[in-house]
Design a protein around this motif. Structure first.
Motif, PDB file in Angstrom:
ATOM      1  N   ALA A  47      -9.837  11.996  -3.393  1.00 54.27           N
ATOM      2  CA  ALA A  47      -8.518  11.425  -3.716  1.00 54.27           C
ATOM      3  C   ALA A  47      -8.074  11.841  -5.117  1.00 54.27           C
ATOM      4  O   ALA A  47      -6.889  12.154  -5.330  1.00 54.27           O
ATOM      5  CB  ALA A  47      -8.567   9.904  -3.604  1.00 54.27           C
ATOM      6  N   GLU A  48      -8.997  11.868  -6.075  1.00 54.91           N
ATOM      7  CA  GLU A  48      -8.662  12.308  -7.430  1.00 54.91           C
ATOM      8  C   GLU A  48      -8.254  13.779  -7.454  1.00 54.91           C
ATOM      9  O   GLU A  48      -7.302  14.156  -8.149  1.00 54.91           O
ATOM     10  CB  GLU A  48      -9.858  12.101  -8.351  1.00 54.91           C
ATOM     11  N   ARG A  52      -6.893  15.498  -4.955  1.00 58.50           N
ATOM     12  CA  ARG A  52      -5.586  15.638  -4.311  1.00 58.50           C
ATOM     13  C   ARG A  52      -4.456  15.107  -5.179  1.00 58.50           C
ATOM     14  O   ARG A  52      -3.341  15.615  -5.141  1.00 58.50           O
ATOM     15  CB  ARG A  52      -5.596  14.930  -2.955  1.00 58.50           C
ATOM     16  N   ALA A  53      -4.748  14.091  -5.973  1.00 53.08           N
ATOM     17  CA  ALA A  53      -3.720  13.513  -6.841  1.00 53.08           C
ATOM     18  C   ALA A  53      -3.474  14.327  -8.101  1.00 53.08           C
ATOM     19  O   ALA A  53      -2.528  14.056  -8.841  1.00 53.08           O
ATOM     20  CB  ALA A  53      -4.113  12.089  -7.219  1.00 53.08           C
TER      21      ALA A  53
END
Length: 325
Positions: free
Chosen positions: A279-280, A282-283
Motif C-alpha cells: 500500500a505504501e 502504491r501510494a
C-alpha cells in the motif's frame, strides 16, 4: 500471457535507430555491449566528471554528456539512478531530443510516480531485464539471455510496441522470453519485492538466524554455513524446480522442518505487514522517501551500508571465502 521470442520481433527496427544509453553501471554497461554486439549503433552518456567515462571509452564507445547524446539519438535509454531521472530529463534530454524520438526505461518508477512527464511526441517504452546486468551480459555471451518485461506508456508513432520488442531481442531476451506488463505493474511489484521479499526480508532473516545461533553458543562459522551458504542451494533448487520441486529434492528431515518452522516465522502479522508495504508503494510513500534521502545526500542509505558492513557475519564470510581462493 503471450511470451514473445526472437521470431516475433523485427531486429531491423532497433538497428535503424541511434541509441544513447544514459549511464554505464550495472545495467547500462551490459545493455550497451549487448546492443552493439547485435549490430545496433550505441553511444554512452555520462557526466563530465564520471569515473566510468574512461571504462566506457576503453570498451570502444563514444562517450558524451546526456545533452550531447540526446541531440544525436533516436532512442534514449535512461539507465541512470531512478532518483536522478527527473533532473536529467528536464535539464539535458528534453531540450535536445528531436521530435518523434523514443524514451525508454528499465524500471517503471519515473513514469508511474511522475518524476518525468514525457513530451507528447515521444514513444515511451519499458524493457526490464529480470536480473542484474552481469547476468544479462554473461547469458548473452553464452548464447542465451534473461527474460525481460516490456510495456508502452505512450505510443506517439504507432510502432512503440514493435520497437520495444526489437530492443528486448537485441539485448538477448528474445532467446528466452519477452513478457508484456505495464509501467505500474512492473514498478509496484518490483518495489514490493525489493522490500518485502528479496533484498529486504531475506538478508534480515539471514542476520537474525546467524545472531540467534551465535548468541546460543554455536560457532560463527557453523552459523554462517547454516544460515547463509545454504541459501544458494535453496535458490538454485527453486529456480530449477519450483518450490514444490525443491521440497522433493531435500531430505524428509529438512522438509518436515520447513513444515514446523516456516509459518511460525512468516505469520499472519508478516503478511499484514507485506500488505502495508504494498500500500505504501502504491501510494508513492516509498518514492517520496527515496527522493528525500537522495536530496539530503543519502544519509539513510549510507548508514545502512555502514551497518551492514560492520555486521559480524561479514568477517566470518571473508574468512570462509578465502578458504576457496
Amino acid at each position: 500471457m503471450k511470451v514473445y521470442l526472437d521470431a516475433d520481433t523485427d531486429p531491423g527496427l532497433i538497428r535503424a535507430r541511434r541509441v544513447a544509453v544514459i549511464g554505464y553501471g550495472n545495467q547500462g554497461r551490459a545493455q550497451a555491449l549487448n546492443l552493439r554486439d547485435s549490430g545496433v549503433s550505441v553511444t554512452v552518456a555520462l557526466p563530465a566528471d564520471s569515473r566510468r567515462r574512461e571504462k566506457a571509452a576503453d570498451e570502444g564507445f563514444d562517450v558524451m554528456t546526456s545533452a550531447e547524446a540526446a541531440a544525436g539519438a533516436d532512442l534514449i535509454v535512461l539507465l541512470a539512478a531512478d532518483e536522478d531521472h527527473g533532473r536529467i530529463y528536464a535539464q539535458e534530454i528534453e531540450p535536445n531530443l528531436r521530435q518523434g524520438a523514443a524514451l525508454q526505461f528499465a524500471h517503471g518508477l519515473s513514469i508511474r510516480f511522475g518524476l518525468i512527464a514525457p513530451r507528447a511526441d515521444l514513444d515511451v517504452l519499458l524493457v526490464a531485464p529480470k536480473g542484474p546486468g552481469t547476468a544479462l551480459r554473461a547469458d548473452y555471451l553464452a548464447g542465451s539471455g534473461l527474460i525481460s518485461l516490456f510495456a508502452v506508456a505512450q505510443d506517439a508513432s504507432g510502432g512503440a510496441e514493435a520497437l520495444a520488442l526489437s530492443y528486448a531481442a537485441a539485448i538477448g531476451s528474445g532467446r528466452v522470453g519477452i513478457l508484456p506488463t505495464s509501467f505500474a505493474e512492473e514498478c509496484e511489484a518490483d518495489l514490493f519485492n525489493e522490500q518485502a521479499v528479496l533484498w529486504g526480508a531475506i538478508p534480515e532473516l539471514i542476520h537474525a538466524g546467524f545472531e540467534t545461533l551465535v548468541a546460543e553458543g554455536f560457532s560463527p562459522e557453523i552459523a554462517y554455513f547454516e544460515c547463509l551458504t545454504e541459501v544458494k542451494l535453496l535458490a538454485d533448487l527453486i529456480y530449477a524446480r519450483g518450490i514444490a520441486g525443491m521440497r522433493e529434492a531435500i531430505s524428509n528431515t529438512a522438509e518436515f522442518g520447513a513444515l514446523q518452522g516456516g509459518r511460525r516465522i512468516v505469520t499472519e502479522e508478516t503478511r499484514a505487514e507485506m500488505r502495508r508495504i504494498l500500500a505504501e508503494v502504491r501510494a508513492g510513500a516509498f518514492t517520496e522517501k527515496l527522493l528525500a534521502d537522495a536530496r539530503a545526500g543519502y544519509p539513510r542509505l549510507r548508514a545502512s551500508r555502514a551497518d551492514a558492513a560492520s555486521h559480524p557475519i561479514e568477517d566470518v564470510g571473508r574468512k570462509l571465502r578465502n578458504l576457496k581462493a
